[in-house]
Design a protein around this motif. Structure first.
Motif, PDB file in Angstrom:
ATOM      1  N   ILE A  14       0.831  -1.199   0.000  1.00 42.05           N
ATOM      2  CA  ILE A  14       0.000   0.000   0.000  1.00 42.05           C
ATOM      3  C   ILE A  14       0.873   1.259   0.000  1.00 42.05           C
ATOM      4  O   ILE A  14       0.573   2.226  -0.694  1.00 42.05           O
ATOM      5  N   GLY A  15       1.969   1.221   0.754  1.00 46.94           N
ATOM      6  CA  GLY A  15       2.878   2.369   0.804  1.00 46.94           C
ATOM      7  C   GLY A  15       3.523   2.654  -0.537  1.00 46.94           C
ATOM      8  O   GLY A  15       3.627   3.809  -0.959  1.00 46.94           O
ATOM      9  N   GLU A  16       3.958   1.600  -1.221  1.00 49.67           N
ATOM     10  CA  GLU A  16       4.573   1.773  -2.539  1.00 49.67           C
ATOM     11  C   GLU A  16       3.573   2.335  -3.546  1.00 49.67           C
ATOM     12  O   GLU A  16       3.902   3.221  -4.332  1.00 49.67           O
ATOM     13  N   VAL A  17       2.348   1.809  -3.516  1.00 46.38           N
ATOM     14  CA  VAL A  17       1.316   2.296  -4.448  1.00 46.38           C
ATOM     15  C   VAL A  17       1.019   3.763  -4.167  1.00 46.38           C
ATOM     16  O   VAL A  17       0.933   4.579  -5.084  1.00 46.38           O
ATOM     17  N   ALA A  18       0.891   4.098  -2.888  1.00 44.21           N
ATOM     18  CA  ALA A  18       0.589   5.486  -2.519  1.00 44.21           C
ATOM     19  C   ALA A  18       1.670   6.429  -3.038  1.00 44.21           C
ATOM     20  O   ALA A  18       1.364   7.459  -3.656  1.00 44.21           O
TER      21      ALA A  18
END
Length: 140
Positions: A14-18
């Motif tokens: 989720i952090g990478e996508v954000a």
């Protein structure tokens, strides 16, 4: 975005996508809560992540949001899209929604154009009164 695999699909955190898409993790979690995207548990059991399909869906949602669609409208589209993932069922509804937004924008443009004309006319009258007042004082 290097990420572990989940089954046959790569799962991105989720952090990478954000970071990659310029969103906040809070936004992504909210979209999950309202049911317009889904996350998967990473194979290592760590933080949730997204498959390439879901990342494409997130990009599509971002575009729809940019075009003015609401979360409710996106939920409706997702319902129409359904479990069968039938794009041909969703497209007519999306076209209908976009037509509704075009009509709203046209109405707003007409209202703003009318307002602009009123302001320009009012400004001219006020400027003329000021000019007349200044001229009248010079004559006195």
């Amino acid at each position: 975005m290097d990420s572990p695999k989940n089954g046959n699909e790569e799962v991105v955190t989720i952090g990478e996508v954000a970071i990659t898409l310029g969103l906040t993790t809070r936004t992504l979690r909210y979209w999950e809560e309202v049911g317009i995207i889904e996350s998967v548990q990473r194979s290592d059991g760590a933080v949730r992540g997204y498959t390439p399909y879901t990342i494409r869906r997130i990009k599509f949602i971002m575009k729809l949001k940019e075009l003015g669609l609401t979360i409710k409208e996106m939920q409706d589209l997702y319902t129409v899209y359904g479990e069968a993932k039938q794009t041909e069922r969703m497209i007519p509804r999306l076209v209908e929604m976009l037509d509704e937004h075009i009509n709203l924008i046209d109405a707003k443009i007409a209202n703003l154009s009318s307002l602009r004309k009123d302001i320009v006319d009012y400004r001219k009258r006020i400027a003329q009164k000021l000019a007349d007042s200044v001229e009248g004082k010079r004559m006195a």
